[in-house]
Write a protein that holds these residues in place. Sequence first.
Motif, short mmCIF file in Angstrom:
data_model
loop_
_atom_site.label_atom_id
_atom_site.label_comp_id
_atom_site.label_asym_id
_atom_site.label_seq_id
_atom_site.Cartn_x
_atom_site.Cartn_y
_atom_site.Cartn_z
N CYS A 28 44.25 13.12 -14.54
CA CYS A 28 44.94 12.46 -15.65
C CYS A 28 45.04 10.95 -15.41
CB CYS A 28 46.34 13.05 -15.80
SG CYS A 28 47.37 12.16 -16.98
N ALA A 32 47.67 9.45 -22.86
CA ALA A 32 48.61 10.00 -23.86
C ALA A 32 47.94 10.68 -25.04
CB ALA A 32 49.60 8.95 -24.35
N THR A 33 46.62 10.86 -24.98
CA THR A 33 45.94 11.57 -26.07
C THR A 33 46.57 12.95 -26.28
OG1 THR A 33 43.88 10.47 -25.49
CG2 THR A 33 43.68 12.45 -26.85
N PRO A 83 40.32 13.39 -22.63
CA PRO A 83 39.04 12.74 -22.29
C PRO A 83 38.68 12.85 -20.81
CG PRO A 83 40.76 11.08 -22.60
CD PRO A 83 41.37 12.41 -22.96
S1 SF4 Z 1 44.93 13.37 -22.52
FE1 SF4 Z 1 45.26 11.56 -21.22
S2 SF4 Z 1 47.42 11.69 -20.60
FE2 SF4 Z 1 46.85 13.69 -21.38
S3 SF4 Z 1 46.20 14.84 -19.57
FE3 SF4 Z 1 44.36 13.94 -20.43
S4 SF4 Z 1 44.13 12.01 -19.33
FE4 SF4 Z 1 46.23 12.69 -19.01
#
Ligand code: SF4
Length: 390
Positions: A28, A32-33, A83
């Motif tokens: 991660c 925040a997606t 992503p």
């Molecule tokens: S979408 Fe972004 S914040 Fe959420 S787990 Fe994936 S990398 Fe992390």
Amino acid sequence: MSEKYLVQPDLAYIDELEGLGADTLKKCFQCATCSVACPIAPEDSPFPRKEMIAASWGLKDKLQCSGDIWLCHECGDCSDLCPRGARPGDVLSAIRYSAIKEYSQPKFLANAVEDPKKLPLLIAIPGLWFALLAFITMTAGETMTKIFHTIGIEWSHGGHGIAQANFFSTWFVDLTFIPLSICVAVVFGLSLKRFVIDIHENAVAEGKTDKKTIDIKALLQALVSIIPVVLKHDKFNECEANQDRATAHMMVLYSFIGLAVVTGIFCVVLYVFHIPGPYSQLNPVKWLGNISGAALVIGSLLMIKNRLAKKDQVSAYKDWYILGVVLSLGLTGLLTEMTRLAGYAEVTYFLYWLHLIAIFNLFAFLPFSKMAHLVYRTTAMAYAEYGNRK
Ligand code: SF4
Ligand code: SF4
């Protein structure tokens, strides 16, 4: 207002989460997606990004007393859109299972349910117990009938022909499962008490509520008000990419409700009206039992199919254990009925023995298995409703 974290990394907790299927959590990069994508995260302090941050820091205390981890319905929409392939849906699932282990007592049972090497033991213990009950029923049936007759109790509830009670005395079966159910209810009650106190203290600390003490009456009213939401799977249906999972989930939930109703009715028929089974296939309660059994098999097979089809979703032992128990329960129940109708007595009794082992595994280990999420999530949803956390 930004939240303040007291950073006390727990490396053992990170290892535990990785072992429970959250091995991607360190990927991660906090874009925040996932929190934007999650269709059911509250606008105020949404999830699962903040949980991803807390998990990567090993903030066990903060995560395990969070009510938010239970509001997630594991639809996987966020994992599909992440992503970085960090699979936040799977990370939340691992956090929840770790919380189940933390709240449930005794710990050795929680550890046994989590350990694949202990599976033979979890099967062998009820297997031997029910084999002993069958042995006593078969060998001492006549003596027991006389003894019980003298004290005015009907020992054998078996009807003519092939009847499960001729092999496993109904008394033995009930004297196993009634105390077991009471123990499970006590374990759940104590666990939920600690759970509710913890999530309330956490909500106070995070400024999500200004109520210093819990109003039990209002919490119970909130519980009643969210039951239709749970039954209709409203929250699950808000997820988009993986809506097909809601169908399988609902089939399993309603089949359990149907089977509980059937068991309750037949208990009354047996102990109040003294009418032993097996009951006619034309009996509407029997229809409900058969339909519920078929729905349980189909629902659990669909769940297994969905898991196998999602190559990017991690399925840990905890997931397969509970799916295996549910499928075994449905299959052995249906096959017991079918072989009984076909007149294969020995096969019926053997399948019924397997069925009893599956029921035992479901009931006895309910507070420790992934199935406990039903109780914790419903409680957390009631608390969210009580705290007006929309
Ligand atoms: S979408 Fe972004 S914040 Fe959420 S787990 Fe994936 S990398 Fe992390
Ligand atoms: S799995 Fe579904 S419900 Fe859970 S955080 Fe992700 S998008 Fe939200």
